[in-house]
Design a protein around this motif. Sequence first.
Motif, PDB file in Angstrom:
ATOM      1  N   THR A  42       0.852  -1.188   0.000  1.00  0.00           N
ATOM      2  CA  THR A  42       0.000   0.000   0.000  1.00  0.00           C
ATOM      3  C   THR A  42       0.886   1.236   0.000  1.00  0.00           C
ATOM      4  OG1 THR A  42      -1.810  -1.101   1.162  1.00  0.00           O
ATOM      5  CG2 THR A  42      -1.736   1.291   1.299  1.00  0.00           C
ATOM      6  N   VAL A  43       0.498   2.237  -0.759  1.00  0.00           N
ATOM      7  CA  VAL A  43       1.203   3.513  -0.794  1.00  0.00           C
ATOM      8  C   VAL A  43       0.221   4.607  -0.400  1.00  0.00           C
ATOM      9  CG1 VAL A  43       2.534   5.143  -2.183  1.00  0.00           C
ATOM     10  CG2 VAL A  43       2.720   2.679  -2.634  1.00  0.00           C
ATOM     11  N   GLN A  44       0.635   5.476   0.500  1.00  0.00           N
ATOM     12  CA  GLN A  44      -0.253   6.496   1.036  1.00  0.00           C
ATOM     13  C   GLN A  44      -0.165   7.811   0.266  1.00  0.00           C
ATOM     14  OE1 GLN A  44      -2.392   5.852   3.411  1.00  0.00           O
ATOM     15  NE2 GLN A  44      -1.637   3.782   3.830  1.00  0.00           N
ATOM     16  N   LYS A  45      -1.187   8.616   0.405  1.00  0.00           N
ATOM     17  CA  LYS A  45      -1.250   9.933  -0.228  1.00  0.00           C
ATOM     18  C   LYS A  45      -0.077  10.796   0.233  1.00  0.00           C
ATOM     19  CE  LYS A  45      -4.186  14.069  -0.566  1.00  0.00           C
ATOM     20  NZ  LYS A  45      -4.108  14.205  -2.031  1.00  0.00           N
ATOM     21  N   GLY A  46       0.616  11.408  -0.713  1.00  0.00           N
ATOM     22  CA  GLY A  46       1.718  12.300  -0.403  1.00  0.00           C
ATOM     23  C   GLY A  46       3.014  11.605  -0.059  1.00  0.00           C
ATOM     24  N   GLU A  47       3.037  10.283  -0.154  1.00  0.00           N
ATOM     25  CA  GLU A  47       4.238   9.523   0.187  1.00  0.00           C
ATOM     26  C   GLU A  47       5.203   9.491  -1.005  1.00  0.00           C
ATOM     27  OE1 GLU A  47       5.381   5.209   2.221  1.00  0.00           O
ATOM     28  OE2 GLU A  47       3.399   5.488   1.328  1.00  0.00           O
ATOM     29  N   ILE A  48       6.491   9.488  -0.712  1.00  0.00           N
ATOM     30  CA  ILE A  48       7.519   9.252  -1.720  1.00  0.00           C
ATOM     31  C   ILE A  48       7.949   7.804  -1.562  1.00  0.00           C
ATOM     32  CG2 ILE A  48       9.787   9.917  -2.616  1.00  0.00           C
ATOM     33  CD1 ILE A  48       9.368  12.679  -1.356  1.00  0.00           C
ATOM     34  N   PHE A  49       7.550   6.982  -2.526  1.00  0.00           N
ATOM     35  CA  PHE A  49       7.719   5.536  -2.419  1.00  0.00           C
ATOM     36  C   PHE A  49       8.733   5.066  -3.451  1.00  0.00           C
ATOM     37  CE2 PHE A  49       6.514   1.089  -3.154  1.00  0.00           C
ATOM     38  CZ  PHE A  49       6.352   0.622  -1.849  1.00  0.00           C
ATOM     39  N   GLY A  50       9.844   4.500  -2.990  1.00  0.00           N
ATOM     40  CA  GLY A  50      10.870   3.983  -3.876  1.00  0.00           C
ATOM     41  C   GLY A  50      10.592   2.534  -4.234  1.00  0.00           C
ATOM     42  N   PHE A  51      10.617   2.242  -5.522  1.00  0.00           N
ATOM     43  CA  PHE A  51      10.312   0.889  -6.018  1.00  0.00           C
ATOM     44  C   PHE A  51      11.564   0.373  -6.708  1.00  0.00           C
ATOM     45  CE2 PHE A  51       7.698  -2.030  -8.799  1.00  0.00           C
ATOM     46  CZ  PHE A  51       7.085  -2.721  -7.765  1.00  0.00           C
ATOM     47  N   VAL A 164       5.446  18.869 -16.552  1.00  0.00           N
ATOM     48  CA  VAL A 164       4.418  18.453 -17.495  1.00  0.00           C
ATOM     49  C   VAL A 164       3.661  17.243 -16.954  1.00  0.00           C
ATOM     50  CG1 VAL A 164       4.097  17.348 -19.743  1.00  0.00           C
ATOM     51  CG2 VAL A 164       5.448  19.432 -19.577  1.00  0.00           C
ATOM     52  N   ALA A 165       4.386  16.314 -16.321  1.00  0.00           N
ATOM     53  CA  ALA A 165       3.757  15.104 -15.780  1.00  0.00           C
ATOM     54  C   ALA A 165       2.807  15.408 -14.633  1.00  0.00           C
ATOM     55  CB  ALA A 165       4.823  14.114 -15.322  1.00  0.00           C
ATOM     56  N   THR A 166       2.977  16.567 -13.991  1.00  0.00           N
ATOM     57  CA  THR A 166       2.104  16.942 -12.875  1.00  0.00           C
ATOM     58  C   THR A 166       1.190  18.121 -13.228  1.00  0.00           C
ATOM     59  OG1 THR A 166       3.832  18.407 -11.947  1.00  0.00           O
ATOM     60  CG2 THR A 166       3.779  16.130 -11.170  1.00  0.00           C
ATOM     61  N   PHE A 167       1.170  18.503 -14.500  1.00  0.00           N
ATOM     62  CA  PHE A 167       0.422  19.681 -14.954  1.00  0.00           C
ATOM     63  C   PHE A 167      -1.063  19.558 -14.647  1.00  0.00           C
ATOM     64  CE2 PHE A 167      -1.615  22.233 -18.387  1.00  0.00           C
ATOM     65  CZ  PHE A 167      -1.034  23.457 -18.102  1.00  0.00           C
ATOM     66  N   HIS A 168      -1.593  18.350 -14.747  1.00  0.00           N
ATOM     67  CA  HIS A 168      -3.031  18.122 -14.551  1.00  0.00           C
ATOM     68  C   HIS A 168      -3.374  17.799 -13.099  1.00  0.00           C
ATOM     69  CE1 HIS A 168      -1.099  14.306 -15.152  1.00  0.00           C
ATOM     70  NE2 HIS A 168      -2.189  13.622 -14.898  1.00  0.00           N
ATOM     71  N   ASP A 171      -3.240  12.458  -8.858  1.00  0.00           N
ATOM     72  CA  ASP A 171      -3.121  11.909  -7.505  1.00  0.00           C
ATOM     73  C   ASP A 171      -1.730  11.333  -7.270  1.00  0.00           C
ATOM     74  OD1 ASP A 171      -5.986  11.956  -6.350  1.00  0.00           O
ATOM     75  OD2 ASP A 171      -6.257  11.123  -8.344  1.00  0.00           O
ATOM     76  N   ILE A 172      -1.145  10.799  -8.339  1.00  0.00           N
ATOM     77  CA  ILE A 172       0.134  10.106  -8.227  1.00  0.00           C
ATOM     78  C   ILE A 172       0.919  10.299  -9.511  1.00  0.00           C
ATOM     79  CG2 ILE A 172      -0.984   7.957  -8.975  1.00  0.00           C
ATOM     80  CD1 ILE A 172       1.107   6.450  -7.339  1.00  0.00           C
ATOM     81  N   VAL A 173       2.235  10.416  -9.381  1.00  0.00           N
ATOM     82  CA  VAL A 173       3.089  10.488 -10.554  1.00  0.00           C
ATOM     83  C   VAL A 173       4.103   9.354 -10.478  1.00  0.00           C
ATOM     84  CG1 VAL A 173       4.662  12.176  -9.492  1.00  0.00           C
ATOM     85  CG2 VAL A 173       4.579  11.936 -11.977  1.00  0.00           C
ATOM     86  N   ASP A 199       4.670  17.653  -1.000  1.00  0.00           N
ATOM     87  CA  ASP A 199       4.090  18.598  -0.039  1.00  0.00           C
ATOM     88  C   ASP A 199       2.702  19.059  -0.481  1.00  0.00           C
ATOM     89  OD1 ASP A 199       6.262  18.471   1.648  1.00  0.00           O
ATOM     90  OD2 ASP A 199       7.226  20.273   0.854  1.00  0.00           O
ATOM     91  N   GLN A 200       2.442  19.019  -1.785  1.00  0.00           N
ATOM     92  CA  GLN A 200       1.139  19.414  -2.318  1.00  0.00           C
ATOM     93  C   GLN A 200       0.152  18.248  -2.324  1.00  0.00           C
ATOM     94  OE1 GLN A 200       2.078  20.959  -6.202  1.00  0.00           O
ATOM     95  NE2 GLN A 200       3.337  22.616  -5.376  1.00  0.00           N
ATOM     96  N   GLY A 201       0.580  17.085  -1.814  1.00  0.00           N
ATOM     97  CA  GLY A 201      -0.302  15.937  -1.716  1.00  0.00           C
ATOM     98  C   GLY A 201      -0.200  14.954  -2.862  1.00  0.00           C
ATOM     99  N   ILE A 202       0.702  15.211  -3.813  1.00  0.00           N
ATOM    100  CA  ILE A 202       0.897  14.267  -4.916  1.00  0.00           C
ATOM    101  C   ILE A 202       1.797  13.122  -4.441  1.00  0.00           C
ATOM    102  CG2 ILE A 202       1.850  13.938  -7.231  1.00  0.00           C
ATOM    103  CD1 ILE A 202       1.172  16.835  -7.835  1.00  0.00           C
TER     104      ILE A 202
END
Length: 262
Positions: A42-51, A164-168, A171-173, A199-202
Amino acid sequence: MNAVIPTPLSPLNPDQQTAVIHTEGLTKTFGSFTAVDGISFTVQKGEIFGFLGANGAGKTTAMRMLCGLSKPSAGKGWVAGYDIASQSEQVKRRIGYMSQKFALYEDLRVWENIRLYGGIYGVPKDEIAPRTEAMLASLGLSDQRNSYVTDLPLGWKQKLAFSVATFHQPDIVFLDEPTGGVDPATRRQFWELIYQAADQGITIFVTTHYMDEAEYCDRVSIMVDGRIEALDSPSNLKRQFQADNMDQVFRQLARKATRGQD
């Protein structure tokens, strides 16, 4: 007596209110080969998750499923509240994506790239122009708005591609080795953009071969031969594996790998 069929767990149930990714036994097979073998996380909102994972670990295949580009062979997965198997088009509208190749059109001008992707991502037409100007100003690229992307320095291309990837406002990039071939100073600047987005919740879902970047993540998973062999914060993983840094953790686990590239 009628059998009771359990309802599949959703990432938006009361126990997962802030989750943007949730998988249960997610699996992908190609014939007799199992590329991804029952991963659950599970990955949470605003988390920086390394895969993380060496070549052949299955991380690219897993990411393709999470992005709605490949259907699972078994198991379940939700991204931004949508089922990745049956609602892939909704998933695609709620995510952003950036690869090592940046995916920018180098024969277009800076502002043309931004507006093009704004349209692709479904940003309302009357919002694209003001958002473009705001983005150019925030990146310090207003004076280069008419420059062709091919003429930009690599660091600027990288910042533009991420923006550009976050322009829209997804929820997640998903960032697929976004800093490959980039010098350390530029990589640090890029990670400042990642922190700002978080920090903006992405939510940031990032793959990387640079283990120093793994240290910047809130949590890290490490795949070996299609399975997640470790998942925790960098500090906890270093403690668990009695390592001084994430490179040592990664090497301990990567030695277990028995197969080639995925």
